[in-house]
Design a protein around this motif. Structure first.
Motif, short mmCIF file in Angstrom:
data_model
loop_
_atom_site.label_atom_id
_atom_site.label_comp_id
_atom_site.label_asym_id
_atom_site.label_seq_id
_atom_site.Cartn_x
_atom_site.Cartn_y
_atom_site.Cartn_z
N ALA A 32 0.83 -1.21 0.00
CA ALA A 32 0.00 0.00 0.00
C ALA A 32 0.86 1.25 0.00
O ALA A 32 0.50 2.27 -0.61
N VAL A 33 2.02 1.19 0.66
CA VAL A 33 2.94 2.33 0.67
C VAL A 33 3.50 2.54 -0.74
O VAL A 33 3.62 3.69 -1.21
N VAL A 34 3.83 1.45 -1.42
CA VAL A 34 4.36 1.55 -2.78
C VAL A 34 3.33 2.20 -3.71
O VAL A 34 3.64 3.13 -4.47
N LEU A 35 2.09 1.72 -3.66
CA LEU A 35 1.06 2.29 -4.52
C LEU A 35 0.80 3.75 -4.19
O LEU A 35 0.63 4.58 -5.09
N THR A 36 0.81 4.09 -2.91
CA THR A 36 0.62 5.48 -2.49
C THR A 36 1.73 6.37 -3.03
O THR A 36 1.49 7.47 -3.53
#
Length: 407
Positions: A32-36
């Motif tokens: 989720a951090v990567v996508l954000t």
């Protein structure tokens, strides 16, 4: 003799299972951090899904290649602190193509680090307090997101936080994956309530290639801070973790493989692949079995698991895109709390005695504040100015100040 066969099979399966757990925890804890981060620097949902697919597949292939070649448990990961840096940077001059150009430059710098020891020495000369303070400043705004989300969407966010709190107490390793599972249930309930369907969204993985472009602002605001954060928070600690279990990391091949992988993944939106740090212990430590000569199988199985997980990139991106406001930001913020804690300890916990210690702390706090401000000057993001301000302040404050031996 027959009685020993189940035990032998169990010993053989242990590193494989450890590798699968390593990949599952690493992926679900921070995708989720990567996508954000990718969305923040200009990626569309399809481009963000492509970036997640690229880094997942490349780190899987890199882990398999290095582990089988050197027969040691070298695990590869994406740069979670780097993704957090992207999330705090925002769109740069030149947009998404310039961001991918910065990713490629980061990969070239990592390759250069493997080829020229002087560059690694230069990175090592950056004081730990400054590098960790910059990272803490980047992470802080993201870690505040759960607090903001509770105030705006309490019924969507509180279940996620409560699940996380329970698992932190009873099964810390699975706290963030559990929070994501809770978030998925919240998203499913919301989609059912609103009658939203997945039918109009991409569910199969696909690469969305773009021609990387060079931008001075992107190189200074993204590439250089991303390189410093990746080296200081991933590659160098990753070497230390694996060394702690009695293995010697082949530095040059590791940098060449991960650097080349980063360059290769840049047109598809992949930001960085590097040595795993925290999750490396799952594959290199006792969890991977008592036979240290077979723990390389854990790294190999983690790589194979990442290849399988990459196939879910588009579906997960769709899930994130359809999530109620604040839910995914909460998962990302919770996932980064551990990194924030470590960065704060590295920035402020090693204060020496006397005036030198005060100067070190002051420079670190200044670095943190500038990075956390998110201020853009001349189109260059805050992380670069934080590093510059911290180094300059440290040099000025320590002029003529006697430092203890070893500082």
């Amino acid at each position: 003799m027959l009685d020993t066969l189940p035990a032998q099979r169990s010993d053989s399966a242990t590193p494989v299972i450890a590798g699968i757990v390593c990949a599952l925890v690493g992926f679900t804890s921070s995708f989720a951090v990567v996508l954000t981060g990718l969305r923040a620097v200009g990626a569309s949902p399809a481009q963000a899904a492509s970036g997640l697919l690229a880094v997942t597949m490349l780190q899987g292939l890199a882990a398999i290649a290095l582990a089988t070649r050197f027969r040691i448990p070298i695990t590869i990961a994406w740069s979670t602190p780097g993704a957090a840096l992207l999330a705090g940077s925002g769109a740069v001059s030149g947009g998404w193509p310039a961001a991918t150009g910065a990713f490629a430059i980061t990969g070239i710098l990592i390759v250069a680090t493997g080829l020229w020891s002087g560059l690694a020495d230069l990175i090592a000369r950056i004081p730990t307090t400054i590098a960790q303070a910059m990272l803490a400043g980047v992470l802080l705004p993201l870690c505040l997101e759960p607090v903001r989300a509770v105030a705006i969407h309490p019924w969507d966010v509180l279940p996620v936080i409560l699940v996380w709190l329970v698992l932190v107490r009873i099964a810390p390793r699975w706290a963030v994956p559990g929070a994501f599972l809770a978030a998925s249930i919240v998203i499913g309930v919301e989609l059912a309530r609103t009658g939203t369907s997945f039918g109009d969204h991409r569910m199969l993985p696909a690469l969305a290639l773009v021609a990387p472009q060079l931008s001075v602002q992107a190189v200074l605001g993204i590439a250089l801070p991303l390189y410093v954060v990746t080296m200081a928070s991933q590659n160098i600690p990753g070497v230390a973790v694996i060394r702690g279990f009695g293995y010697t990391v082949p530095w040059r091949p590791s940098m060449l493989v991960t650097g080349a992988g980063t360059v290769l993944g840049a047109p598809a939106g992949g930001h960085t692949i590097n040595l795993a740090a925290i999750s490396a212990a799952l594959a290199a430590g006792p969890d991977a079995g008592p036979d240290t000569t077979r723990r390389w199988l854990a790294a190999t199985s983690s790589g194979i698991t990442y290849l399988a997980l990459g196939l879910s990139s588009a579906a997960l991106t769709t899930l994130v895109t359809l999530a109620p406001s604040g839910v995914i930001e909460t998962v990302a913020g919770l996932a980064l709390l551990g990194a924030l804690s470590g960065a704060l300890q590295g920035a402020l916990g090693g204060r020496g005695p006397g005036n030198a210690g005060v100067a070190e702390t002051t420079a670190a706090v200044l670095t943190l504040v500038v990075a956390a401000s998110g201020t853009t000057i001349g189109g260059i993001e805050a992380a670069f100015w934080a590093l510059l301000a911290g180094l300059a302040a440290r040099w000025w404050l320590l002029r003529g100040v006697a430092r203890p031996t070893g500082h």
